[in-house]
Structure formats: structure tokens, C-alpha cells
Scaffold this motif. Structure first.
Motif, mmCIF file in Angstrom:
data_model
loop_
_atom_site.group_PDB
_atom_site.id
_atom_site.type_symbol
_atom_site.label_atom_id
_atom_site.label_comp_id
_atom_site.label_asym_id
_atom_site.label_seq_id
_atom_site.Cartn_x
_atom_site.Cartn_y
_atom_site.Cartn_z
ATOM 1 N N VAL A 177 0.840 -1.205 0.000
ATOM 2 C CA VAL A 177 0.000 0.000 0.000
ATOM 3 C C VAL A 177 0.870 1.248 0.000
ATOM 4 C CG1 VAL A 177 -1.640 1.335 1.380
ATOM 5 C CG2 VAL A 177 -1.986 -1.112 1.087
ATOM 6 N N ALA A 178 1.921 1.254 0.814
ATOM 7 C CA ALA A 178 2.817 2.412 0.869
ATOM 8 C C ALA A 178 3.600 2.566 -0.438
ATOM 9 C CB ALA A 178 3.771 2.270 2.051
ATOM 10 N N ASP A 179 3.991 1.452 -1.049
ATOM 11 C CA ASP A 179 4.664 1.530 -2.355
ATOM 12 C C ASP A 179 3.768 2.189 -3.395
ATOM 13 O OD1 ASP A 179 6.950 0.327 -1.417
ATOM 14 O OD2 ASP A 179 6.452 -1.675 -2.161
ATOM 15 N N ASP A 180 2.511 1.775 -3.422
ATOM 16 C CA ASP A 180 1.576 2.338 -4.398
ATOM 17 C C ASP A 180 1.330 3.815 -4.145
ATOM 18 O OD1 ASP A 180 1.423 -0.120 -5.549
ATOM 19 O OD2 ASP A 180 -0.624 -0.568 -4.920
ATOM 20 N N PRO B 156 5.974 4.924 -10.705
ATOM 21 C CA PRO B 156 6.411 3.562 -10.370
ATOM 22 C C PRO B 156 7.895 3.326 -10.628
ATOM 23 C CG PRO B 156 4.363 3.513 -11.629
ATOM 24 C CD PRO B 156 4.849 4.921 -11.666
ATOM 25 N N ALA B 157 8.432 3.885 -11.709
ATOM 26 C CA ALA B 157 9.848 3.661 -12.022
ATOM 27 C C ALA B 157 10.747 4.218 -10.928
ATOM 28 C CB ALA B 157 10.185 4.299 -13.367
ATOM 29 N N THR B 158 10.408 5.381 -10.410
ATOM 30 C CA THR B 158 11.216 5.989 -9.351
ATOM 31 C C THR B 158 11.170 5.153 -8.078
ATOM 32 O OG1 THR B 158 10.790 8.184 -10.249
ATOM 33 C CG2 THR B 158 11.576 8.073 -7.988
ATOM 34 N N CYS C 231 10.575 1.949 -7.940
ATOM 35 C CA CYS C 231 11.364 0.746 -8.236
ATOM 36 C C CYS C 231 12.845 1.005 -8.012
ATOM 37 C CB CYS C 231 11.136 0.305 -9.687
ATOM 38 S SG CYS C 231 9.613 -0.583 -9.983
ATOM 39 N N ASN C 232 13.341 2.129 -8.523
ATOM 40 C CA ASN C 232 14.755 2.468 -8.347
ATOM 41 C C ASN C 232 15.100 2.661 -6.874
ATOM 42 O OD1 ASN C 232 15.168 2.386 -11.112
ATOM 43 N ND2 ASN C 232 14.774 4.570 -11.386
ATOM 44 N N ALA C 233 14.180 3.261 -6.121
ATOM 45 C CA ALA C 233 14.422 3.457 -4.687
ATOM 46 C C ALA C 233 14.487 2.112 -3.952
ATOM 47 C CB ALA C 233 13.326 4.334 -4.095
ATOM 48 N N LEU C 234 13.608 1.186 -4.320
ATOM 49 C CA LEU C 234 13.627 -0.138 -3.697
ATOM 50 C C LEU C 234 14.915 -0.876 -4.027
ATOM 51 C CD1 LEU C 234 9.924 -1.203 -4.343
ATOM 52 C CD2 LEU C 234 10.948 -0.685 -2.124
ATOM 53 N N VAL C 235 15.360 -0.772 -5.267
ATOM 54 C CA VAL C 235 16.612 -1.414 -5.670
ATOM 55 C C VAL C 235 17.787 -0.800 -4.907
ATOM 56 C CG1 VAL C 235 18.210 -1.746 -7.593
ATOM 57 C CG2 VAL C 235 15.760 -2.100 -7.939
ATOM 58 N N ALA C 236 17.773 0.512 -4.742
ATOM 59 C CA ALA C 236 18.844 1.182 -4.007
ATOM 60 C C ALA C 236 18.851 0.752 -2.538
ATOM 61 C CB ALA C 236 18.694 2.697 -4.119
ATOM 62 N N MET C 237 17.666 0.626 -1.932
ATOM 63 C CA MET C 237 17.591 0.164 -0.546
ATOM 64 C C MET C 237 18.078 -1.272 -0.428
ATOM 65 S SD MET C 237 16.628 2.446 1.657
ATOM 66 C CE MET C 237 16.136 1.420 3.039
ATOM 67 N N ASP C 238 17.770 -2.096 -1.421
ATOM 68 C CA ASP C 238 18.234 -3.483 -1.413
ATOM 69 C C ASP C 238 19.753 -3.546 -1.506
ATOM 70 O OD1 ASP C 238 17.761 -6.420 -1.624
ATOM 71 O OD2 ASP C 238 18.630 -6.114 -3.618
ATOM 72 N N ALA C 239 20.355 -2.623 -2.256
ATOM 73 C CA ALA C 239 21.821 -2.581 -2.346
ATOM 74 C C ALA C 239 22.439 -2.203 -1.003
ATOM 75 C CB ALA C 239 22.248 -1.591 -3.426
ATOM 76 N N LEU C 240 21.772 -1.341 -0.257
ATOM 77 C CA LEU C 240 22.279 -0.936 1.054
ATOM 78 C C LEU C 240 22.054 -2.011 2.110
ATOM 79 C CD1 LEU C 240 21.030 2.771 1.179
ATOM 80 C CD2 LEU C 240 23.404 2.009 0.931
ATOM 81 N N ASP C 241 20.889 -2.635 2.061
ATOM 82 C CA ASP C 241 20.498 -3.641 3.055
ATOM 83 C C ASP C 241 19.773 -4.768 2.331
ATOM 84 O OD1 ASP C 241 19.981 -4.976 5.381
ATOM 85 O OD2 ASP C 241 18.357 -3.666 6.041
ATOM 86 N N GLU D 48 9.866 -5.681 -8.446
ATOM 87 C CA GLU D 48 9.363 -6.415 -9.612
ATOM 88 C C GLU D 48 7.858 -6.267 -9.739
ATOM 89 O OE1 GLU D 48 10.654 -10.404 -9.102
ATOM 90 O OE2 GLU D 48 12.788 -9.925 -9.297
ATOM 91 N N ARG D 49 7.165 -6.266 -8.608
ATOM 92 C CA ARG D 49 5.715 -6.091 -8.647
ATOM 93 C C ARG D 49 5.345 -4.731 -9.232
ATOM 94 N NH1 ARG D 49 2.938 -2.854 -5.320
ATOM 95 N NH2 ARG D 49 0.660 -3.049 -5.418
ATOM 96 N N LEU D 50 6.009 -3.675 -8.784
ATOM 97 C CA LEU D 50 5.698 -2.344 -9.299
ATOM 98 C C LEU D 50 5.991 -2.242 -10.785
ATOM 99 C CD1 LEU D 50 6.766 0.358 -6.693
ATOM 100 C CD2 LEU D 50 4.495 -0.119 -7.577
ATOM 101 N N ALA D 51 6.969 -2.992 -11.243
ATOM 102 C CA ALA D 51 7.278 -2.968 -12.669
ATOM 103 C C ALA D 51 6.176 -3.624 -13.493
ATOM 104 C CB ALA D 51 8.616 -3.671 -12.937
ATOM 105 N N ARG D 52 5.406 -4.545 -12.846
ATOM 106 C CA ARG D 52 4.341 -5.247 -13.556
ATOM 107 C C ARG D 52 2.978 -4.610 -13.357
ATOM 108 N NH1 ARG D 52 6.723 -9.677 -10.935
ATOM 109 N NH2 ARG D 52 4.882 -9.790 -9.592
ATOM 110 N N VAL D 53 2.728 -4.087 -12.151
ATOM 111 C CA VAL D 53 1.402 -3.578 -11.812
ATOM 112 C C VAL D 53 1.276 -2.133 -12.263
ATOM 113 C CG1 VAL D 53 -0.169 -3.053 -9.915
ATOM 114 C CG2 VAL D 53 1.172 -5.146 -9.868
ATOM 115 N N ARG D 54 0.153 -1.815 -12.865
ATOM 116 C CA ARG D 54 -0.094 -0.449 -13.306
ATOM 117 C C ARG D 54 -0.635 0.365 -12.141
ATOM 118 N NH1 ARG D 54 -4.009 1.397 -18.359
ATOM 119 N NH2 ARG D 54 -3.575 3.631 -18.217
#
Length: 267
Positions: A212-215, A223-225, A227-237, A247-253
Motif C-alpha cells: 500500500v505504501a509503495d503504491d 512507479p519507475a522511481t 522501483c529504483n528506490a527499492l533497488v537502491a535500498m536493497d543494495a544498502l540492506d 518487480e511487482r511495481l514494474a508489472r502492476v499499473r
């Protein structure tokens, strides 16, 4: 007495059917807000039906206090048993909730103390203050008073657009009172460790509030931004959950504010 039995049957039916109906398919990944509300409604309906059944049975006992028919006797037994069970469940909830609440209060106090010691000047995003916390751990969360805390490690690793997405994600948690919802689900699961619905509710709520917070962040930042933020957080932790959410945000409109403005202008 039929009303009492009907209410008990309804509570049992909702408890058994909720995981099957609400957990089926992947619709909840596309509509996490609806799914979260449905789980909470199911919990409220089951608890409300049980409490109402006890109240109805007690009313029958009071009305038929001077009769000795089978209905009055059965209602009396059910009412007393129901009150005993309700008292036991209440005591169990209190004893279970106390350590969980203490742990949550200690965590909240630690975050609040760190924010108070921060020398950085807070900035405002909407109705919320955003505080930069100079610590060497990736951290993004909200304080009990609704301030958004982002560590300098996260700020340094992200672009301004991704950082705004992180802030919007946390703002959505504050607006939706997600921490309260998570704690209710945690207490419910701890109080009923053998009940599948309680465990499913805890796990599902923990995931749904993040979706819900992602949406919500995607509607503001795109959504692209997010997604990039989630990937960046995954790189940190590193966390597989962050990857799956990206991946979900990349698929869900997700309908963004820009799309809404365009729709209004087209009218």
C-alpha cells in the motif's frame, strides 16, 4: 437461541473462509488497499459476531430468568461459558500485548531519542517533518509523533527523486496508521498461536502495508522511481522482499497523480 448459534456459526465461517478467499490468486498484489481492508473487516466481523452472540445469550437469560425451558437453560450455559471464554481471551490478550507493547515503546523511544540528538535541521514534506539522521546504518522510518526519519547513508546513496519516493512511502505508513495495524495483527497472532487465520493475518498485513505504501509513493513519484528506490535500498540492506516489491511495481499499473491530472484535463 437460533440467533446465538447463527452468530457463532458466522464467526467460525468467517475465520475459516478468510485465508482461503482472501489469499487465493494474485488479485491482492494489484489491489493491496482493498485486500488489507478485507482482512481487517474479516477480523472485525468474526470478533463482533462472537461478542454479539454472548450479548444475545445474556439477554435471553435476563428475559427468561424465571422460566425453565430448554432454550433458557441452553442460553444460560452458553452465556456463562461465553463470558468465561471472553475473560480468558481478554486476559491472554493483555498478557501477550504487554511485552509486545513494551518492546514497541522501547524501539519508539530509541528512534525519538536519536531524532532529538540530531543536529540536522528538519525539512517539511506536506504535513510531515523529515529529519536526516547521521548514523551509519540504512534507516527510513517514522517516529511515533509522525516525523519521517532518513539516515544520511540512505540520502547519500539515492538521487533526490528516489529519496522523495522513500519519504512518500513512509508518509503513507503514517497516514494509514500502518504501525497500529501491524501491532494489532501481531498481538492477535501471539494470542492465538494455533489459529491459522491469526498467523495468516499477521504475515499478510506485514506485506500488504508495504505494498500500500509503495503504491502511494508511486502515485506521487511514479512507479519507475519507486522501483529504483527499492533497488537502491536493497543494495544498502539486501532483502529479497525489496526485490519482489520492485518487480511487482514494474508489472502492476499504478495510477499516478500525473495520469489523474491528464484525465481531468481531457474532460
Amino acid at each position: 437461541m437460533l440467533v446465538v448459534l447463527g452468530l457463532v456459526g458466522s464467526a467460525v465461517a468467517v475465520t475459516l473462509a478468510a485465508p482461503v478467499v482472501l489469499g487465493r490468486g494474485t488479485w491482492w498484489t494489484r489491489h493491496p488497499t482493498l485486500a488489507l481492508r478485507s482482512w481487517l473487516v474479516a477480523l472485525a466481523l468474526a470478533a463482533g459476531a462472537l461478542l454479539l452472540s454472548v450479548a444475545v445469550a445474556a439477554t435471553i437469560v435476563a428475559v427468561r430468568a424465571h422460566t425453565s425451558g430448554f432454550g433458557a437453560v441452553a442460553a444460560g450455559l452458553f452465556a456463562w461459558c461465553g463470558l468465561a471464554v471472553a475473560g480468558g481471551v481478554g486476559a491472554l490478550l493483555l498478557t501477550t500485548a504487554e511485552p509486545l507493547s513494551d518492546a514497541a515503546r522501547r524501539a519508539d523511544a530509541a528512534v525519538t531519542l536519536l531524532v532529538a540528538r540530531s543536529a540536522g535541521r528538519p525539512r517539511r514534506v506536506g504535513a510531515h517533518e523529515v529529519v536526516s539522521l547521521p548514523v551509519d546504518v540504512p534507516l527510513a522510518c517514522a517516529t511515533p509523533d509522525g516525523r519521517i526519519v532518513v539516515s544520511t547513508v540512505v540520502e547519500a546513496a539515492m538521487s533526490p527523486q528516489c529519496l522523495r519516493a522513500v519519504v512518500e512511502h513512509e508518509r503513507a505508513h503514517v497516514r494509514g496508521r500502518h504501525e497500529l495495524i501491524r501491532r494489532i495483527a501481531a498481538v492477535n497472532a501471539a494470542a492465538f498461536p494455533g489459529l491459522r487465520t491469526a498467523q495468516d493475518l499477521r504475515r499478510t498485513v506485514a506485506l500488504l502495508v508495504e505494498l500500500v505504501a509503495d503504491d502511494a509513493a508511486a502515485r506521487v513519484c511514479g512507479p519507475a522511481t519507486v522501483c529504483n528506490a527499492l533497488v537502491a535500498m536493497d543494495a544498502l540492506d539486501p532483502d529479497p522482499g525489496l526485490q519482489l516489491r520492485a518487480e511487482r511495481l514494474a508489472r502492476v499499473r499504478v495510477r499516478t497523480w500525473e495520469h489523474r491530472r491528464g484525465a481531468v484535463a481531457a474532460r
